[in-house]
Design a protein around this motif. Structure first.
Motif, mmCIF file in Angstrom:
data_model
loop_
_atom_site.group_PDB
_atom_site.id
_atom_site.type_symbol
_atom_site.label_atom_id
_atom_site.label_comp_id
_atom_site.label_asym_id
_atom_site.label_seq_id
_atom_site.Cartn_x
_atom_site.Cartn_y
_atom_site.Cartn_z
ATOM 1 N N GLY A 1 5.919 -3.518 -5.267
ATOM 2 C CA GLY A 1 6.216 -2.934 -3.960
ATOM 3 C C GLY A 1 4.967 -2.481 -3.228
ATOM 4 O O GLY A 1 4.795 -2.749 -2.040
ATOM 5 N N ALA A 2 4.078 -1.803 -3.962
ATOM 6 C CA ALA A 2 2.875 -1.250 -3.333
ATOM 7 C C ALA A 2 1.946 -2.343 -2.834
ATOM 8 O O ALA A 2 1.330 -2.191 -1.766
ATOM 9 C CB ALA A 2 2.137 -0.358 -4.327
ATOM 10 N N PHE A 3 1.830 -3.456 -3.578
ATOM 11 C CA PHE A 3 0.899 -4.510 -3.175
ATOM 12 C C PHE A 3 1.206 -5.022 -1.773
ATOM 13 O O PHE A 3 0.322 -5.101 -0.912
ATOM 14 C CB PHE A 3 0.936 -5.668 -4.172
ATOM 15 N N PHE A 4 2.461 -5.334 -1.517
ATOM 16 C CA PHE A 4 2.803 -5.928 -0.218
ATOM 17 C C PHE A 4 2.868 -4.885 0.893
ATOM 18 O O PHE A 4 2.588 -5.195 2.056
ATOM 19 C CB PHE A 4 4.117 -6.711 -0.335
ATOM 20 N N ALA A 5 3.204 -3.652 0.543
ATOM 21 C CA ALA A 5 3.192 -2.596 1.555
ATOM 22 C C ALA A 5 1.769 -2.270 1.991
ATOM 23 O O ALA A 5 1.478 -2.119 3.183
ATOM 24 C CB ALA A 5 3.889 -1.343 1.011
ATOM 25 N N ILE A 6 0.849 -2.187 1.017
ATOM 26 C CA ILE A 6 -0.542 -1.846 1.332
ATOM 27 C C ILE A 6 -1.275 -3.041 1.934
ATOM 28 O O ILE A 6 -2.110 -2.887 2.823
ATOM 29 C CB ILE A 6 -1.265 -1.337 0.071
ATOM 30 N N LEU A 7 -0.954 -4.256 1.460
ATOM 31 C CA LEU A 7 -1.526 -5.474 2.043
ATOM 32 C C LEU A 7 -1.267 -5.514 3.541
ATOM 33 O O LEU A 7 -2.116 -5.936 4.340
ATOM 34 C CB LEU A 7 -0.892 -6.702 1.378
ATOM 35 N N THR B 1 5.469 2.500 4.145
ATOM 36 C CA THR B 1 4.171 2.527 3.461
ATOM 37 C C THR B 1 3.676 3.954 3.255
ATOM 38 O O THR B 1 3.151 4.293 2.189
ATOM 39 C CB THR B 1 3.127 1.731 4.274
ATOM 40 N N GLY B 2 3.854 4.808 4.263
ATOM 41 C CA GLY B 2 3.363 6.183 4.189
ATOM 42 C C GLY B 2 4.040 7.009 3.108
ATOM 43 O O GLY B 2 3.405 7.863 2.478
ATOM 44 N N LEU B 3 5.334 6.745 2.866
ATOM 45 C CA LEU B 3 6.067 7.507 1.859
ATOM 46 C C LEU B 3 5.943 6.901 0.470
ATOM 47 O O LEU B 3 6.135 7.583 -0.537
ATOM 48 C CB LEU B 3 7.554 7.588 2.241
ATOM 49 N N LEU B 4 5.596 5.624 0.397
ATOM 50 C CA LEU B 4 5.609 4.907 -0.875
ATOM 51 C C LEU B 4 4.548 5.409 -1.858
ATOM 52 O O LEU B 4 4.835 5.654 -3.034
ATOM 53 C CB LEU B 4 5.419 3.410 -0.628
ATOM 54 N N ILE B 5 3.308 5.556 -1.395
ATOM 55 C CA ILE B 5 2.200 5.883 -2.303
ATOM 56 C C ILE B 5 2.383 7.258 -2.965
ATOM 57 O O ILE B 5 2.216 7.377 -4.183
ATOM 58 C CB ILE B 5 0.840 5.809 -1.571
#
Length: 478
Positions: free
Chosen positions: A17-23, A111-115
Motif C-alpha cells: 500500500g505504501a509503495f504506490f501511495a508514496i510513489l 497518503t497523509g494518513l497512511l504513513i
C-alpha cells in the motif's frame, strides 16, 4: 487466548500500500508542463497539484494520532487506501483541471494518513531489538518510490499519456485493499479519546499556513519581502504556538507535545528535520544548477541524480540492520561528518567541476542521509512509552512536509538573493558567463547555510544515546 500476530503478512500488506501511495507523490511532477497545455492553466495554478498535495498531507498528519486511537488497524488501513483509490479514479477520469485537482487532494488524504498508521503499527508489532531492520525495510519503500517516480512517470507520459499515471496505480491499489482484507490483523487498542475541535482548527491553520507560506516564498519572486507571505507565516506561527499551549492543558491532547521531554526523541527529531531540509533543498538546488551553468537538460539532470536517490533507498534496510547491531552513534556520527563534508564540497562547486565527481559526491550525500535519517527516527521513537506511539509518529511525520517546505524556501531565497546581489554589483556587460557566475555565487551561499545546519547536526549526534523502550510487551511479536 491471545491471537498470534503474523508480522510478516502485516509488513507485506503495509509495503504494498505504501509503495504506490508514496510513489504517487512524485509521479505527477514531470507531467506538469503537459497538464498546463491540456487544461490551459498557468504554472502557479498547475503547481497546486504538488503544493496542494503537500498541504493536505501536512494538515492531516496531526489528526492521525486521534484517528489511530479511534479506529482499528484494519479499519484505518483499508479506509485510507479506499480513499486513495477513489481519488486516483477521479483523477484518471478528470475532464477539467478542478476535477483533476479534487482527485489529487483526495489522494493526499489517503497518503497523509497512511504513513502514521503504518509506523504506529510497526512499533507495536516489533521488538526494539529488530526495529531498525524493520523501519529500514519500510524506509526502502519511502525512499525508493519517490526516487523512481520522475523516471517512471517520464516513460509512462511519453508512451501512454498523462492519464495512465493514475490508471496504472488503480489495480495495485485494489490489490492492496484485497490483500489487507485477507491478511491484515489489528494491533494496539482502540481507546477513543475525546475530540478537541479547537486543537484540530489550530493545527490545520498552523500547518497549512507554514507549508503554504514557505513554499510560496521559495517559488515567489518577492520571497520573504512579500507582505502576504509574511502575514500568512505569522498567523500560522501564532496558531501553532496557541495549539502547543492548548495541548499542554488538555487531559487528552490531539498531539501530546510532551514527547519532547524524552531527550532521545527530541534529539532524533531535530536531526531528522536537518536531514530533511538538506535533502529537499539539494533536490531543488542541484537540478537548477545542472540545468543552468552546467547546461544539462531536465531529463539528463534527473538521470544524474538517480544513482544517489536509488542507493539511498537500497541502503535503508542495511542501515536499519546496522542500527540494531551497533546502535545509533556508530551510524549517525559518521553520517553527519560525511554530510558536512559533502555540503562543504557543494559550497565550492563551479562549472569546471567534473560531472563524474559531482555524481560520486551526490551518492555520498544520499548515503550519509540514509545513515542518519532512519536510525535517528527509529531511536527517537524507541524511547517513547506505547501510549505515546501515535503522538510520536504523528509529530515526526507532520514535521517532514514542514521541514521540506522550510528547507526549499530558505535555500532558494538565499540562492536567489545572492545571485541578484552579484548581478547588481557587476558593472560590466552581462553575458551568459556572468549569469552563470552569479548562479554559482548564489548556490555557494545557499550551501554555506546548509553547512551551518550540518555542523550543528554533528554536534547533536555526539549526544545521541541508544534509547530503551520503557514498556514494550515482547509477547506481541512472533
Amino acid at each position: 487466548m491471545e491471537t498470534k500476530i503474523n508480522s510478516k503478512a502485516i509488513l507485506i500488506t503495509f509495503m504494498i500500500g505504501a509503495f504506490f501511495a508514496i510513489l504517487n507523490e512524485t509521479l505527477l511532477n514531470i507531467a506538469l508542463t503537459e497538464l498546463m497545455e491540456v487544461f490551459g492553466v498557468n504554472a502557479p495554478t498547475v503547481q497546486w497539484l504538488a503544493t496542494g498535495f503537500m498541504l493536505v498531507m501536512g494538515v492531516l498528519m496531526p489528526i492521525s494520532a486521534l484517528l489511530i486511537q479511534w479506529f482499528t488497524t484494519r479499519q484505518m488501513f483499508i479506509g485510507v487506501m479506499t480513499i486513495f483509490l477513489i481519488g486516483t479514479t477521479i483523477a484518471a477520469g478528470a475532464m477539467n483541471f478542478p476535477m483533476l485537482l479534487a482527485g489529487r487532494m483526495i489522494q493526499a488524504v489517503g497518503t497523509g494518513l497512511l504513513i502514521p498508521v503504518i509506523m504506529n503499527a510497526l512499533l507495536l508489532i516489533y521488538k526494539p531489538e529488530v526495529r531498525g531492520k524493520i523501519m529500514g525495510t519500510f524506509g526502502l519503500v519511502i525512499m525508493f518510490a519517490p526516487a523512481i517516480g520522475p523516471t517512471l512517470s517520464g516513460v509512462i507520459v511519453d508512451m501512454l499519456g498523462w492519464r495512465w499515471l493514475f490508471i496504472t496505480v488503480i489495480p495495485f491499489s485494489i490489490f492492496s485493499i484485497l490483500f489487507a482484507w485477507k491478511y491484515l490483523q489489528n494491533v494496539g487498542e482502540v481507546t477513543r479519546p475525546g475530540v478537541d475541535v479547537w486543537s484540530i482548527i489550530l493545527s490545520s491553520i498552523g500547518i497549512a499556513g507554514i507549508v503554504y507560506g514557505f513554499s510560496s516564498a521559495g517559488e515567489n519572486g518577492e520571497g520573504f519581502t512579500s507582505f502576504k507571505i509574511i502575514l500568512i507565516i505569522l498567523i500560522s506561527a501564532v496558531s501553532l504556538v496557541w495549539f502547543v499551549l492548548r495541548q499542554l492543558k488538555l487531559d487528552e491532547p490531539l498531539l501530546d507535545v510532551r514527547v519532547f521531554k524524552y531527550k532521545s526523541y527530541a534529539r532524533g527529531v531535530i536531526l531528522f528535520i536537518i536531514v530533511i531540509m538538506a535533502m529537499f533543498a539539494s533536490e531543488i538546488v542541484m537540478p537548477m544548477y545542472l540545468q543552468g551553468p552546467l547546461g544539462y537538460s531536465a531529463k539528463i539532470a534527473g538521470l544524474l541524480l538517480l544513482p544517489g536517490a536509488l542507493l539511498n533507498g537500497l541502503m535503508s534496510p542495511v542501515m536499519g540492520s546496522l542500527f540494531d547491531k551497533f546502535g545509533p552513534r556508530k551510524l549517525i556520527i559518521p553520517g553527519t561528518i560525511v554530510l558536512s563534508g559533502v555540503i562543504f564540497f557543494f559550497s565550492n562547486i563551479n562549472e569546471a567541476t567534473p560531472i563524474w565527481l559531482f555524481i560520486v559526491v551526490y551518492v555520498l550525500l544520499m548515503l550519509s542521509i540514509s545513515a542518519i535519517m532512519m536510525p535517528a527516527q527509529t531511536n527517537a521513537l524507541n524511547e517513547l512509552p506505547k501510549n505515546l506511539y501515535p503522538h510520536g509518529t504523528a509529530i515526526a511525520n507532520t514535521l517532514q512536509p514542514v521541514s521540506g517546505a522550510l528547507g526549499v524556501s530558505i535555500f532558494v531565497s538565499i540562492m536567489t538573493q545572492s545571485r541578484e546581489n552579484f548581478m547588481n554589483s557587476y558593472n560590466g556587460k552581462v553575458t551568459q558567463d556572468v549569469m552563470n557566475d552569479a548562479m554559482t555565487y548564489g548556490v555557494h551561499h545557499a550551501y554555506w547555510f546548509a553547512l551551518a545546519l550540518a555542523l550543528s547536526a554533528v554536534i547533536i549526534s555526539l549526544f545521541i544515546r541508544k534509547a530503551a523502550a520503557p514498556d514494550f510487551n515482547e509477547t506481541m511479536s512472533e
